[in-house]
Design an enzyme around this catalytic site. Sequence first.
Site, PDB file in Angstrom:
ATOM      1  N   CYS A 117     -36.951  22.802 -42.442  1.00 62.36           N
ATOM      2  CA  CYS A 117     -36.211  24.048 -42.664  1.00 62.36           C
ATOM      3  C   CYS A 117     -36.321  24.371 -44.159  1.00 62.36           C
ATOM      4  O   CYS A 117     -35.859  23.588 -44.996  1.00 62.36           O
ATOM      5  CB  CYS A 117     -34.767  23.781 -42.231  1.00 62.36           C
ATOM      6  N   CYS A 124     -28.557  34.028 -51.712  1.00 63.15           N
ATOM      7  CA  CYS A 124     -28.841  35.037 -50.694  1.00 63.15           C
ATOM      8  C   CYS A 124     -27.957  36.239 -50.954  1.00 63.15           C
ATOM      9  O   CYS A 124     -26.795  36.091 -51.313  1.00 63.15           O
ATOM     10  CB  CYS A 124     -28.551  34.473 -49.306  1.00 63.15           C
ATOM     11  N   CYS A 131     -21.258  32.003 -44.162  1.00 64.63           N
ATOM     12  CA  CYS A 131     -22.398  31.191 -44.611  1.00 64.63           C
ATOM     13  C   CYS A 131     -22.193  30.724 -46.049  1.00 64.63           C
ATOM     14  O   CYS A 131     -21.903  31.537 -46.937  1.00 64.63           O
ATOM     15  CB  CYS A 131     -23.684  32.017 -44.498  1.00 64.63           C
ATOM     16  N   CYS A 347     -26.854  23.984 -40.527  1.00 57.95           N
ATOM     17  CA  CYS A 347     -27.010  25.438 -40.716  1.00 57.95           C
ATOM     18  C   CYS A 347     -25.837  25.985 -41.513  1.00 57.95           C
ATOM     19  O   CYS A 347     -24.684  25.720 -41.184  1.00 57.95           O
ATOM     20  CB  CYS A 347     -26.969  26.186 -39.394  1.00 57.95           C
TER      21      CYS A 347
HETATM   22  N1  SAH Z   1     -31.076  34.633 -43.783  1.00 56.06           N
HETATM   23  C1  SAH Z   1     -31.613  34.108 -42.560  1.00 56.06           C
HETATM   24  C2  SAH Z   1     -31.653  32.571 -42.562  1.00 56.06           C
HETATM   25  C3  SAH Z   1     -30.277  32.009 -42.575  1.00 56.06           C
HETATM   26  S1  SAH Z   1     -29.861  30.416 -42.075  1.00 56.06           S
HETATM   27  C4  SAH Z   1     -30.775  34.595 -41.401  1.00 56.06           C
HETATM   28  O1  SAH Z   1     -29.735  35.205 -41.630  1.00 56.06           O
HETATM   29  O2  SAH Z   1     -31.169  34.409 -40.248  1.00 56.06           O
HETATM   30  C5  SAH Z   1     -30.124  30.190 -40.410  1.00 56.06           C
HETATM   31  C6  SAH Z   1     -28.946  30.437 -39.464  1.00 56.06           C
HETATM   32  O3  SAH Z   1     -27.731  29.717 -39.766  1.00 56.06           O
HETATM   33  C7  SAH Z   1     -28.556  31.889 -39.427  1.00 56.06           C
HETATM   34  O4  SAH Z   1     -28.456  32.316 -38.098  1.00 56.06           O
HETATM   35  C8  SAH Z   1     -27.206  31.877 -40.074  1.00 56.06           C
HETATM   36  O5  SAH Z   1     -26.468  32.996 -39.732  1.00 56.06           O
HETATM   37  C9  SAH Z   1     -26.630  30.575 -39.551  1.00 56.06           C
HETATM   38  N2  SAH Z   1     -25.452  30.137 -40.291  1.00 56.06           N
HETATM   39  C10 SAH Z   1     -25.100  30.486 -41.545  1.00 56.06           C
HETATM   40  N3  SAH Z   1     -23.952  29.876 -41.887  1.00 56.06           N
HETATM   41  C11 SAH Z   1     -23.574  29.117 -40.837  1.00 56.06           C
HETATM   42  C12 SAH Z   1     -22.492  28.214 -40.603  1.00 56.06           C
HETATM   43  N4  SAH Z   1     -21.604  27.982 -41.557  1.00 56.06           N
HETATM   44  N5  SAH Z   1     -22.425  27.606 -39.415  1.00 56.06           N
HETATM   45  C13 SAH Z   1     -23.376  27.826 -38.472  1.00 56.06           C
HETATM   46  N6  SAH Z   1     -24.422  28.634 -38.639  1.00 56.06           N
HETATM   47  C14 SAH Z   1     -24.530  29.289 -39.814  1.00 56.06           C
END
Ligand code: SAH
Length: 372
Positions: A117, A124, A131, A347
């Site tokens: 990953c 961001c 997030c 994540c």
């Molecule tokens: N900017 C991209 C990549 C982000 S990370 C995007 O938004 O898709 C990958 C995934 O993790 C995304 O779906 C994001 O929304 C999710 N994510 C972010 N914070 C999280 C959290 N605290 N718990 C679970 N998933 C989360």
Amino acid sequence: MPQNALSVDIADSGKLNLIGLPAAELEEFFCSLEERPFRARQLLAWLYQRHTLDFQQMTDISLRLRKQLELLATLRLPGVVRAQESADGTRKWLIDVGGGQAVETVFIPEPKRTTLCISSQAGCAMDCSFCATGQQGFNRNLSATEILGQVLIARRALGPDVALTNVVFMGMGEPLANYRNVIPVVQLLLDDRAFGLSRRRVTISTAGLVPQILKLSKDCNVALAVSLHAPNDSLRDQLVPINRRHPIAELLDACWDYAECLASRQITFEYAMLRDVNDSIKDARTLARLLRGRPAKVNLIPFNPFPGTRYECSRDEVIEAFVSELWSAGVVATIRRTRGSDIAAACGQLAGQVDDRTRSRLGAKLARVANQ
Ligand code: SAH
């Protein structure tokens, strides 16, 4: 020197860093040295298949050319600040990208596949409220060298006996907001002369940048994951603020367009399960109405907490009920198993080290969008 080698780093020494340089530009580089273009193929193999960073070890390249390469070019990876390993085998690297900024890269071994990953930005700007990366703000886009450098750092640390089967742009940052540097990296991941991964095994995850999704199908149709997280605009506006600019209907239209180019492949919709926020049976039904009969599958992510967050993860039985509701409404859904949470590698827990440069500017911009 290639004229448009903007997406890679020029080292302090003024040498061109060849890591992340697109294959066509590498060929141009060799042509500029009055060498034949197949030299590019040799270098790609040494670098991305044998993970060699020393020109002198590239023994099928003449000594004279190796010396010339030393003078003009470099193969320099970003530095690793810290490497950690979780009890479940997940590994995480904190990578120094200069100027006090650091990003994270995570390796997740599973019985049938291994996934890396990677991060595409320091911080961001999407500002998703649940997030950890979003809460830190945004500093800058990573260069192609810094993005691909993460893959090489992991590859070299894993050693030749561990295969790397999948790469996902799900680390820090919004990959489609750094399109210019992400696309050359994807191309090297897919290129048989370099990493040679299949399109199905490289996934771009996006918060929903519609114009870039539309463009992506023309440039390279890799697997797409979309961070949906809410079944209606009023909730998604709060959780994923880019929704105010590109609401759900517009986003889904772009997804179905993209899926057509994927030749019967599905789009993955990520949905973080937030207790009492987006996890009701009614939410599951609304979500199913959006996705039923479409090339879609839902990946429910149990919310991973981080310091200072106001959200909690849904209870297990609520997640189970949500997933069954989706199935009975005809929508394929899975629950993502949380990995590496003991080293904050799950994540949304990636935070690295980011000095926010845009929070106030972005806040003002989103407020303007919301008022339109
Ligand atoms: N900017 C991209 C990549 C982000 S990370 C995007 O938004 O898709 C990958 C995934 O993790 C995304 O779906 C994001 O929304 C999710 N994510 C972010 N914070 C999280 C959290 N605290 N718990 C679970 N998933 C989360």
